[in-house]
Design an enzyme around this catalytic site. Sequence first.
Site, PDB file in Angstrom:
ATOM      1  N   GLU A 116       7.875   4.221  -4.946  1.00  0.00           N
ATOM      2  CA  GLU A 116       7.733   5.481  -5.694  1.00  0.00           C
ATOM      3  C   GLU A 116       7.346   6.496  -4.721  1.00  0.00           C
ATOM      4  OE1 GLU A 116       5.136   3.732  -8.652  1.00  0.00           O
ATOM      5  OE2 GLU A 116       6.480   3.936 -10.232  1.00  0.00           O
ATOM      6  N   CYS A 129       4.276  12.458  -1.541  1.00  0.00           N
ATOM      7  CA  CYS A 129       3.459  11.369  -1.311  1.00  0.00           C
ATOM      8  C   CYS A 129       4.719  10.230  -1.082  1.00  0.00           C
ATOM      9  CB  CYS A 129       2.616  10.868  -2.440  1.00  0.00           C
ATOM     10  SG  CYS A 129       1.662   9.430  -2.293  1.00  0.00           S
ATOM     11  N   CYS A 136       1.891  -4.405  -2.050  1.00  0.00           N
ATOM     12  CA  CYS A 136       1.069  -4.497  -1.058  1.00  0.00           C
ATOM     13  C   CYS A 136      -0.012  -5.687  -1.184  1.00  0.00           C
ATOM     14  CB  CYS A 136       0.055  -3.087  -1.201  1.00  0.00           C
ATOM     15  SG  CYS A 136      -1.201  -2.998   0.333  1.00  0.00           S
ATOM     16  N   CYS A 140      -6.739  -4.570  -3.076  1.00  0.00           N
ATOM     17  CA  CYS A 140      -7.612  -3.917  -3.522  1.00  0.00           C
ATOM     18  C   CYS A 140      -7.634  -3.928  -4.986  1.00  0.00           C
ATOM     19  CB  CYS A 140      -7.383  -2.460  -3.286  1.00  0.00           C
ATOM     20  SG  CYS A 140      -7.748  -2.057  -1.322  1.00  0.00           S
ATOM     21  N   CYS A 143      -6.135  -1.438  -7.613  1.00  0.00           N
ATOM     22  CA  CYS A 143      -4.999  -0.824  -7.324  1.00  0.00           C
ATOM     23  C   CYS A 143      -3.777  -1.599  -8.257  1.00  0.00           C
ATOM     24  CB  CYS A 143      -4.602  -0.784  -5.952  1.00  0.00           C
ATOM     25  SG  CYS A 143      -3.169  -0.272  -5.477  1.00  0.00           S
ATOM     26  N   GLU A 187      -0.074  -0.317   2.544  1.00  0.00           N
ATOM     27  CA  GLU A 187      -0.928   0.112   3.391  1.00  0.00           C
ATOM     28  C   GLU A 187      -0.213   0.556   4.723  1.00  0.00           C
ATOM     29  OE1 GLU A 187      -4.369   0.535   4.558  1.00  0.00           O
ATOM     30  OE2 GLU A 187      -3.025   0.920   6.243  1.00  0.00           O
ATOM     31  N   CYS A 359      -3.168   9.262  -8.390  1.00  0.00           N
ATOM     32  CA  CYS A 359      -3.805   8.612  -7.586  1.00  0.00           C
ATOM     33  C   CYS A 359      -4.070   7.116  -7.905  1.00  0.00           C
ATOM     34  CB  CYS A 359      -4.847   8.994  -6.859  1.00  0.00           C
ATOM     35  SG  CYS A 359      -4.705  10.540  -6.056  1.00  0.00           S
TER      36      CYS A 359
HETATM   37  S1  SF4 Z   1      -5.030   0.581  -2.653  1.00  0.00           S
HETATM   38 FE1  SF4 Z   1      -3.702   1.088  -0.854  1.00  0.00          FE
HETATM   39  S2  SF4 Z   1      -3.898  -0.604   0.515  1.00  0.00           S
HETATM   40 FE2  SF4 Z   1      -5.052  -1.021  -1.421  1.00  0.00          FE
HETATM   41  S3  SF4 Z   1      -3.864  -2.640  -2.620  1.00  0.00           S
HETATM   42 FE3  SF4 Z   1      -3.345  -0.530  -3.151  1.00  0.00          FE
HETATM   43  S4  SF4 Z   1      -1.734   0.167  -1.818  1.00  0.00           S
HETATM   44 FE4  SF4 Z   1      -2.518  -1.514  -1.072  1.00  0.00          FE
END
Ligand code: SF4
Length: 392
Positions: A116, A129, A136, A140, A143, A187, A359
């Site tokens: 995206e 963005c 990923c 986290c 997320c 990341e 976000c």
């Molecule tokens: S916040 Fe960023 S680094 Fe953490 S899992 Fe999501 S995409 Fe990956």
Amino acid sequence: MPVRRSARLPCYDDFKMSHQAAHAIVNLLGKPAEELRAILESRGEPSYRGAQIYHALYRERRFEFAVMTNLPAALREELSRAAVITLPEIVRRHCSSDGAVRYVVALKEAKPANVETVFMPEEHRQTICVSAQAGCAVDCQFCLTARLRGVRNLLAGEMIGQVLIALEDNRTALRPQTNVVFMGQGEPLLNYDAVMTALGILLDPNGMAISPKHVTLSTSGIVPAIERLAQEKLRPKLAISLNASSNEQRNKIMPINRKYPLEELLDSCQRYPLRPWERLTFEYVMLGGFNDSPDDARRVRALLGNLRAKVNLIPWNPGPLPFEKPDVARVDEFRRILQDKGMPAFVRHSRGQDVMAACGQLALSESAAASAAPTQNSPNRSEGFSGVRSRT
Ligand code: SF4
């Protein structure tokens, strides 16, 4: 402008292999100037032809050789047989009432994946963005992208391509300034080489010519890569996704903190060479009842100590994950505590919330469709959070 696409794209090393290479189809998108010069030289052309293609592709955004009028007609003809410029494909646009557009973008060069890209217009600028990875692996807990797990790294051309298609798709309404933030999926510092190649093109005055002041890379805190980035001549601004006021708290939502705890992370920030105009940005997603207390604010201020930094406070975006939006008064108090202690702090409200572009909301389902099946939630994860970065 129509975009030429190819079904099969050998890598550059294949291209260079003498006899066969002379006839291989190569995708030029994402190639830095020196590589384009080498490609043209390998075809018996003067190397400056590579620089001309570089200029036409990234400065003029010409994606057909036929319209690269700075090249001789015979070379344009030859290139149209020997090379392609393959942009990612927009498969869906989600248009927010606030003007932001979330693009679902299909990548077909390597392992097929959807990622995206978000376009956010403002009065005098647009911010794009981009995603650096599909999925990923950093895991986290807050997320949505983490639910995909790591699918693959993006190629430099796939990152540059996200910027180009967003600009092209809004060509008639572009503002004078473009900001690019590496805050989409993935990341960036775990895809270091390709990200640096893409940054080289974005920041190069002969390339896309975006000022380093207008390009930001956000990281969860990969300490060795931050130290490597510190050595680079051409660097974006750096943002650190903090989100907690202690190791204990951060361990709960960012497992990467167990590998690179706050002391190490902040130590690398302390050594990071800031330019005179620059501050580190610390992003802090405020999760109601978890990390939004006045004591958290005081601890954050103490942690950031003497760093030349600012803090972006991002109130949690309501979404599919079971976390609380913080009280407005608590957000204000948090900001006031930081500011009273001399730390610049701003409350950032995400764009595109109604189309899951805000976000931490970058959607799971459409990315999963092409990339990977969503993972099963562990008991902890099902109680996890979402929301991470401020694209401001
Ligand atoms: S916040 Fe960023 S680094 Fe953490 S899992 Fe999501 S995409 Fe990956």
